[in-house]
Design a protein around this motif. Sequence first.
Motif, PDB file in Angstrom:
ATOM      1  N   GLU A   1      10.266  14.661  14.371  1.00  0.00           N
ATOM      2  CA  GLU A   1       9.103  15.539  14.580  1.00  0.00           C
ATOM      3  C   GLU A   1       8.429  15.861  13.252  1.00  0.00           C
ATOM      4  OE1 GLU A   1       9.992  19.101  16.824  1.00  0.00           O
ATOM      5  OE2 GLU A   1      10.872  17.883  18.434  1.00  0.00           O
ATOM      6  N   LEU A   2       9.245  16.100  12.227  1.00  0.00           N
ATOM      7  CA  LEU A   2       8.682  16.390  10.906  1.00  0.00           C
ATOM      8  C   LEU A   2       7.900  15.187  10.380  1.00  0.00           C
ATOM      9  CD1 LEU A   2      11.712  18.260   9.274  1.00  0.00           C
ATOM     10  CD2 LEU A   2       9.508  19.269   9.910  1.00  0.00           C
ATOM     11  N   ARG A   3       8.468  13.990  10.561  1.00  0.00           N
ATOM     12  CA  ARG A   3       7.761  12.776  10.122  1.00  0.00           C
ATOM     13  C   ARG A   3       6.402  12.675  10.796  1.00  0.00           C
ATOM     14  NH1 ARG A   3      12.874   9.820  11.346  1.00  0.00           N
ATOM     15  NH2 ARG A   3      13.973   9.511   9.367  1.00  0.00           N
ATOM     16  N   ARG A   4       6.388  12.852  12.121  1.00  0.00           N
ATOM     17  CA  ARG A   4       5.134  12.734  12.877  1.00  0.00           C
ATOM     18  C   ARG A   4       4.135  13.792  12.439  1.00  0.00           C
ATOM     19  NH1 ARG A   4       8.553  11.315  17.285  1.00  0.00           N
ATOM     20  NH2 ARG A   4       8.697  13.497  17.926  1.00  0.00           N
ATOM     21  N   ASN A   5       4.656  14.990  12.253  1.00  0.00           N
ATOM     22  CA  ASN A   5       3.835  16.109  11.817  1.00  0.00           C
ATOM     23  C   ASN A   5       3.136  15.767  10.492  1.00  0.00           C
ATOM     24  OD1 ASN A   5       2.861  18.556  10.931  1.00  0.00           O
ATOM     25  ND2 ASN A   5       4.712  19.726  11.438  1.00  0.00           N
ATOM     26  N   LEU A   6       3.916  15.241   9.569  1.00  0.00           N
ATOM     27  CA  LEU A   6       3.381  14.941   8.241  1.00  0.00           C
ATOM     28  C   LEU A   6       2.390  13.782   8.288  1.00  0.00           C
ATOM     29  CD1 LEU A   6       3.294  15.394   5.234  1.00  0.00           C
ATOM     30  CD2 LEU A   6       5.487  14.242   5.007  1.00  0.00           C
ATOM     31  N   VAL A   7       2.730  12.738   9.054  1.00  0.00           N
ATOM     32  CA  VAL A   7       1.843  11.577   9.140  1.00  0.00           C
ATOM     33  C   VAL A   7       0.500  11.988   9.741  1.00  0.00           C
ATOM     34  CG1 VAL A   7       1.482   9.369  10.336  1.00  0.00           C
ATOM     35  CG2 VAL A   7       3.689   9.863   9.244  1.00  0.00           C
TER      36      VAL A   7
END
Lengths: 179, 179
Positions: free
Chosen positions: B148-154
């Motif tokens: 979720e953090l990865r998606r959030n950042l991307v």
Amino acid sequence: MRIRRIEHLAIAVNDIDEALGFFRDILQLEVSHTDIEEGQRVVVAFMPVADSEIELIEPVDDDSGVARFLQQRGPGIHHICLEVDDLDAAMERLREHDVQLVDKNPYVGSSGRRLAFVHPKAAHGVLIELYEAQPGDRRIPRVQNIDELRRNLVNRSRIAAAGTRGFFAGLWSDGETDD
Amino acid sequence: MRIRRIEHLAIAVNDIDEALGFFRDILQLEVSHTDIEEGQRVVVAFMPVADSEIELIEPVDDDSGVARFLQQRGPGIHHICLEVDDLDAAMERLREHDVQLVDKNPYVGSSGRRLAFVHPKAAHGVLIELYEAQPGDRRIPRVQNIDELRRNLVNRSRIAAAGTRGFFAGLWSDGETDD
């Protein structure tokens, strides 16, 4: 296994005196101790930082693992040391999980320190020293002249510390020379 | 200037989940917090070790400084963070000694942390973050899902943090792109 603290960070440098010009003279870290590490053929300057230390390590010849590291990567952080509460139990756990080790068993380093190294391939590029504190293995603060330490080390026989030095020399090479 | 402690070590990894398989599951370090660092475009997992932390940092795209570091050097220790008692005084001292800095002035990072980076060329290959503790800048323990953090950042805009990201991208290249 339980990791108690980051016991030290070791920074490989080409010239300790030059590096002290930054770490001691500008960052104002205090040098509590200087010594040689015969097995790794390095001169070391120890600088306490709270409950940890930063160590500067300088190789005295060209064929040690630290020298190879410098040739291939330039100066920088060479390894980190984590204090564990029980080194035998930690090693057993690492073996059970097939973690690649530099030292299959703990050994006694300078100042009577009991330690073992985990291979950087197993630890995402980080060479990790595991260390278990022993009664009496505290370093006695003593700052000796760096040049005298270098000469002292160079003059000693070149008998490598059992096994470890060979491993260290191969750690940062591309080839699989170490297992 | 006075250095209080090693506040953290940051290890650049290609995949945090895989790295946690070693650092959390085998070394049994505890993950207290996960987050993103938008300026550096990395996802971070924080693991306390006594009065310090070990951080795993994974870049989410190919053009950040951490991504460049991984491409050029592979995984390993990316930087160390030293807590100082007075960051303004420390920066002033570094400037007086012509120490090459990544950040000419302190800036406010994630969680309200006030910090600045010293260039590895000045510090014998070590990228050093200097940090001064501020009231209220403690990270609140909270472990969010890494994906979720990865998606959030991307999904966030790609506006780079002022200046810093460009410097970081050039830090480990051979060319003098950073000053």
